[in-house]
Design an enzyme around this catalytic site. Structure first.
Site, PDB file in Angstrom:
ATOM      1  N   TYR A 198      48.420  37.580  35.186  1.00 27.54           N
ATOM      2  CA  TYR A 198      48.702  38.241  36.769  1.00 27.54           C
ATOM      3  C   TYR A 198      48.750  37.088  37.208  1.00 27.54           C
ATOM      4  O   TYR A 198      49.279  36.246  38.464  1.00 27.54           O
ATOM      5  CB  TYR A 198      47.279  39.289  36.598  1.00 27.54           C
ATOM      6  CG  TYR A 198      47.188  39.693  38.188  1.00 27.54           C
ATOM      7  CD1 TYR A 198      47.875  40.680  38.671  1.00 27.54           C
ATOM      8  CD2 TYR A 198      45.570  39.428  38.564  1.00 27.54           C
ATOM      9  CE1 TYR A 198      48.086  41.308  39.656  1.00 27.54           C
ATOM     10  CE2 TYR A 198      46.224  39.537  40.239  1.00 27.54           C
ATOM     11  CZ  TYR A 198      47.258  40.780  40.579  1.00 27.54           C
ATOM     12  OH  TYR A 198      47.087  41.541  42.397  1.00 27.54           O
ATOM     13  N   ALA A 199      47.371  36.082  36.962  1.00 25.49           N
ATOM     14  CA  ALA A 199      47.190  34.794  37.447  1.00 25.49           C
ATOM     15  C   ALA A 199      48.365  34.395  37.794  1.00 25.49           C
ATOM     16  O   ALA A 199      48.283  33.326  39.038  1.00 25.49           O
ATOM     17  CB  ALA A 199      45.227  34.279  36.752  1.00 25.49           C
TER      18      ALA A 199
ATOM     19  N   LYS B  17      50.621  35.318  39.527  1.00 24.42           N
ATOM     20  CA  LYS B  17      50.522  35.306  41.902  1.00 24.42           C
ATOM     21  C   LYS B  17      50.666  33.882  41.766  1.00 24.42           C
ATOM     22  O   LYS B  17      50.846  33.012  43.348  1.00 24.42           O
ATOM     23  CB  LYS B  17      49.327  35.854  42.211  1.00 24.42           C
ATOM     24  CG  LYS B  17      49.317  37.160  41.512  1.00 24.42           C
ATOM     25  CD  LYS B  17      49.985  38.305  42.407  1.00 24.42           C
ATOM     26  CE  LYS B  17      50.290  39.938  42.599  1.00 24.42           C
ATOM     27  NZ  LYS B  17      51.136  40.307  43.167  1.00 24.42           N
TER      28      LYS B  17
ATOM     29  N   ILE C  70      39.584  43.964  47.415  1.00 23.52           N
ATOM     30  CA  ILE C  70      40.475  44.819  48.347  1.00 23.52           C
ATOM     31  C   ILE C  70      39.474  46.081  47.874  1.00 23.52           C
ATOM     32  O   ILE C  70      40.013  46.948  47.031  1.00 23.52           O
ATOM     33  CB  ILE C  70      41.984  45.220  49.092  1.00 23.52           C
ATOM     34  CG1 ILE C  70      42.261  43.461  48.872  1.00 23.52           C
ATOM     35  CG2 ILE C  70      42.290  45.392  49.785  1.00 23.52           C
ATOM     36  CD1 ILE C  70      41.688  43.113  50.712  1.00 23.52           C
TER      37      ILE C  70
ATOM     38  N   ASN D  59      55.694  43.171  47.808  1.00 13.96           N
ATOM     39  CA  ASN D  59      54.243  43.782  47.992  1.00 13.96           C
ATOM     40  C   ASN D  59      54.235  44.313  46.454  1.00 13.96           C
ATOM     41  O   ASN D  59      52.999  44.692  45.760  1.00 13.96           O
ATOM     42  CB  ASN D  59      54.006  44.964  48.472  1.00 13.96           C
ATOM     43  CG  ASN D  59      52.779  45.647  48.664  1.00 13.96           C
ATOM     44  OD1 ASN D  59      51.526  45.542  48.338  1.00 13.96           O
ATOM     45  ND2 ASN D  59      52.833  47.351  47.757  1.00 13.96           N
TER      46      ASN D  59
HETATM   47  N1  LIG Z   1      43.444  46.404  45.431  1.00 14.98           N
HETATM   48  C1  LIG Z   1      43.753  44.754  45.491  1.00 14.98           C
HETATM   49  O1  LIG Z   1      42.353  45.094  45.407  1.00 14.98           O
HETATM   50  C2  LIG Z   1      44.715  43.937  45.418  1.00 14.98           C
HETATM   51  C3  LIG Z   1      43.815  42.468  45.699  1.00 14.98           C
HETATM   52  C4  LIG Z   1      45.168  41.664  45.209  1.00 14.98           C
HETATM   53  C5  LIG Z   1      46.662  42.217  45.604  1.00 14.98           C
HETATM   54  N2  LIG Z   1      46.733  43.018  45.096  1.00 14.98           N
HETATM   55  C6  LIG Z   1      48.776  43.172  45.569  1.00 14.98           C
HETATM   56  O2  LIG Z   1      49.020  43.636  46.301  1.00 14.98           O
HETATM   57  C7  LIG Z   1      49.551  44.514  45.534  1.00 14.98           C
HETATM   58  C8  LIG Z   1      49.561  45.714  46.067  1.00 14.98           C
HETATM   59  O3  LIG Z   1      48.964  46.497  45.014  1.00 14.98           O
HETATM   60  P1  LIG Z   1      48.024  47.715  45.056  1.00 14.98           P
HETATM   61  O4  LIG Z   1      46.692  47.338  45.403  1.00 14.98           O
HETATM   62  O5  LIG Z   1      48.361  48.721  46.605  1.00 14.98           O
HETATM   63  O6  LIG Z   1      48.468  48.162  43.957  1.00 14.98           O
HETATM   64  P2  LIG Z   1      48.711  50.038  43.267  1.00 14.98           P
HETATM   65  O7  LIG Z   1      49.073  49.965  42.273  1.00 14.98           O
HETATM   66  O8  LIG Z   1      48.463  50.855  44.411  1.00 14.98           O
HETATM   67  O9  LIG Z   1      50.579  50.419  44.734  1.00 14.98           O
HETATM   68  C9  LIG Z   1      51.653  49.002  43.488  1.00 14.98           C
HETATM   69  C10 LIG Z   1      52.770  49.910  44.283  1.00 14.98           C
HETATM   70  O10 LIG Z   1      53.582  49.393  43.502  1.00 14.98           O
HETATM   71  C11 LIG Z   1      54.141  50.336  42.678  1.00 14.98           C
HETATM   72  N3  LIG Z   1      55.532  49.118  41.595  1.00 14.98           N
HETATM   73  C12 LIG Z   1      54.416  49.029  40.307  1.00 14.98           C
HETATM   74  N4  LIG Z   1      55.578  48.542  39.916  1.00 14.98           N
HETATM   75  C13 LIG Z   1      56.831  49.054  40.026  1.00 14.98           C
HETATM   76  C14 LIG Z   1      58.435  48.061  40.068  1.00 14.98           C
HETATM   77  N5  LIG Z   1      58.628  47.547  38.726  1.00 14.98           N
HETATM   78  N6  LIG Z   1      58.795  47.826  41.499  1.00 14.98           N
HETATM   79  C15 LIG Z   1      58.894  48.911  42.588  1.00 14.98           C
HETATM   80  N7  LIG Z   1      57.972  49.812  42.198  1.00 14.98           N
HETATM   81  C16 LIG Z   1      56.502  48.942  41.977  1.00 14.98           C
HETATM   82  C17 LIG Z   1      53.940  51.453  41.984  1.00 14.98           C
HETATM   83  O11 LIG Z   1      54.818  52.527  41.783  1.00 14.98           O
HETATM   84  C18 LIG Z   1      53.204  51.265  43.231  1.00 14.98           C
HETATM   85  O12 LIG Z   1      53.529  52.196  44.410  1.00 14.98           O
HETATM   86  C19 LIG Z   1      50.255  43.571  44.642  1.00 14.98           C
HETATM   87  O13 LIG Z   1      50.543  42.731  44.529  1.00 14.98           O
HETATM   88  C20 LIG Z   1      48.492  43.527  43.692  1.00 14.98           C
HETATM   89  O14 LIG Z   1      49.142  42.451  42.551  1.00 14.98           O
HETATM   90  C21 LIG Z   1      46.188  43.647  45.669  1.00 14.98           C
END
Ligand SMILES: NC(=O)c1ccc[n+]([C@@H]2O[C@H](COP(=O)([O-])OP(=O)(O)OC[C@H]3O[C@@H](n4cnc5c(N)ncnc54)[C@H](O)[C@@H]3O)[C@@H](O)[C@H]2O)c1
Length: 242
Positions: A139-140, A143, A172, A74
């Site tokens: 990013y695109a 993913k 989200i 994640n």
């Molecule tokens: N929130 C959205 O709208 C959304 C939409 C589509 C996809 N996503 C995907 O969901 C996942 C979670 O996103 P989120 O929105 O909770 O983001 P967020 O920024 O709230 O949380 C991400 C977490 O990952 C940790 N992290 C970042 N780099 C890291 C690393 N190198 N090693 C270990 N931990 C690391 C951060 O410390 C943080 O706790 C991501 O992969 C993101 O791309 C999120």
């Protein structure tokens, strides 16, 4: 008790997935560079490290004492900038965390799961990798690459008892997108474009992960489950017929 190992579990979607797993009787280990944003149950193992650093991943997996039953890749970042504006360092870091980091964790967790002959890896992708939008640079591709890697892992590890799936969240209201949705006008505009007429919630993503990990999904392998209220496939609905 199944053991779930969730990267990026200190906040946002990862924390919500971890909470959902705990509520469903999983033993939870989160792996993150940061400490949990909210108080977590004392039974959780909060392991510190970076998915781009194989040594810290190995240390964390060893600390578990057993191969995880569920690995959720994640951890992810997005750095908004156009292709011309993005720096090579930001581009590389985005690939390193979202794509290579997920590979590193899966690559290091898989041998123990393969030895046992069971386990499930869920890679968190994004609809941003399916329907690309300007300003998201690496990013695109990261993913979309992770979605391809999900299929490849299912082909290579499926015959030995593993399932590997992906969940692609859409818009989200949480995690890294929280800032966008503090603006009421942006919230309404974006929610109005979604066939389900609302933004996604963190629990929508967590529920999809848990369903994929359930026995009900035992024949689902190599799949990318889109959790977006119907948005990604709704392009034609946004174009007037006349
Ligand atoms: N929130 C959205 O709208 C959304 C939409 C589509 C996809 N996503 C995907 O969901 C996942 C979670 O996103 P989120 O929105 O909770 O983001 P967020 O920024 O709230 O949380 C991400 C977490 O990952 C940790 N992290 C970042 N780099 C890291 C690393 N190198 N090693 C270990 N931990 C690391 C951060 O410390 C943080 O706790 C991501 O992969 C993101 O791309 C999120």
């Amino acid at each position: 008790m199944p053991l779930a190992f969730i990267t990026g579990g200190a906040r946002g979607l990862g924390l919500r997935i971890a909470q959902e797993a705990a509520a469903r009787g999983y033993e939870v280990a989160i792996f993150d560079m940061a400490a949990p944003e909210a108080p977590v149950d004392p039974s959780w193992r909060c392991l510190t490290g970076d998915v781009t650093d194989p040594e810290s991943v190995t240390r964390a997996l060893e600390a578990l004492g057993a191969a995880p039953d569920l690995v959720v890749n994640n951890a992810g970042i997005v750095r908004f900038a156009t292709l011309l504006e993005t720096s090579p360092e930001d581009f590389a870091r985005t690939i390193a965390i979202n794509l290579s980091g997920a590979y590193t964790v899966a690559r290091l967790a898989a041998p123990g799961m393969l030895e046992r002959g069971s386990g499930h890896i869920v890679n968190i992708t994004s609809t941003g990798g399916i329907a690309t939008s300007p300003g998201t640079n690496a990013y695109a591709g990261a993913k979309r690459g992770l979605a391809a890697m999900t299929e490849l892992m299912a082909q290579e590890w499926g015959p030995m008892g593993l399932r590997i799936n992906a969940v692609a969240p859409g818009m989200i209201d949480g995690g890294m997108s929280s800032g966008i949705y503090m603006n009421e006008a942006a919230r309404a505009r974006r929610a109005g474009a979604v066939p389900s007429r609302r933004l996604g919630r963190e629990e929508d993503v967590a529920h999809a992960v848990m369903w994929l990990d359930s026995a009900e999904a035992s024949y689902v392998n190599g799949h990318e489950l889109v959790v977006d209220g119907g948005l990604t496939k709704a392009t034609m609905s946004m174009i007037p017929r006349d």
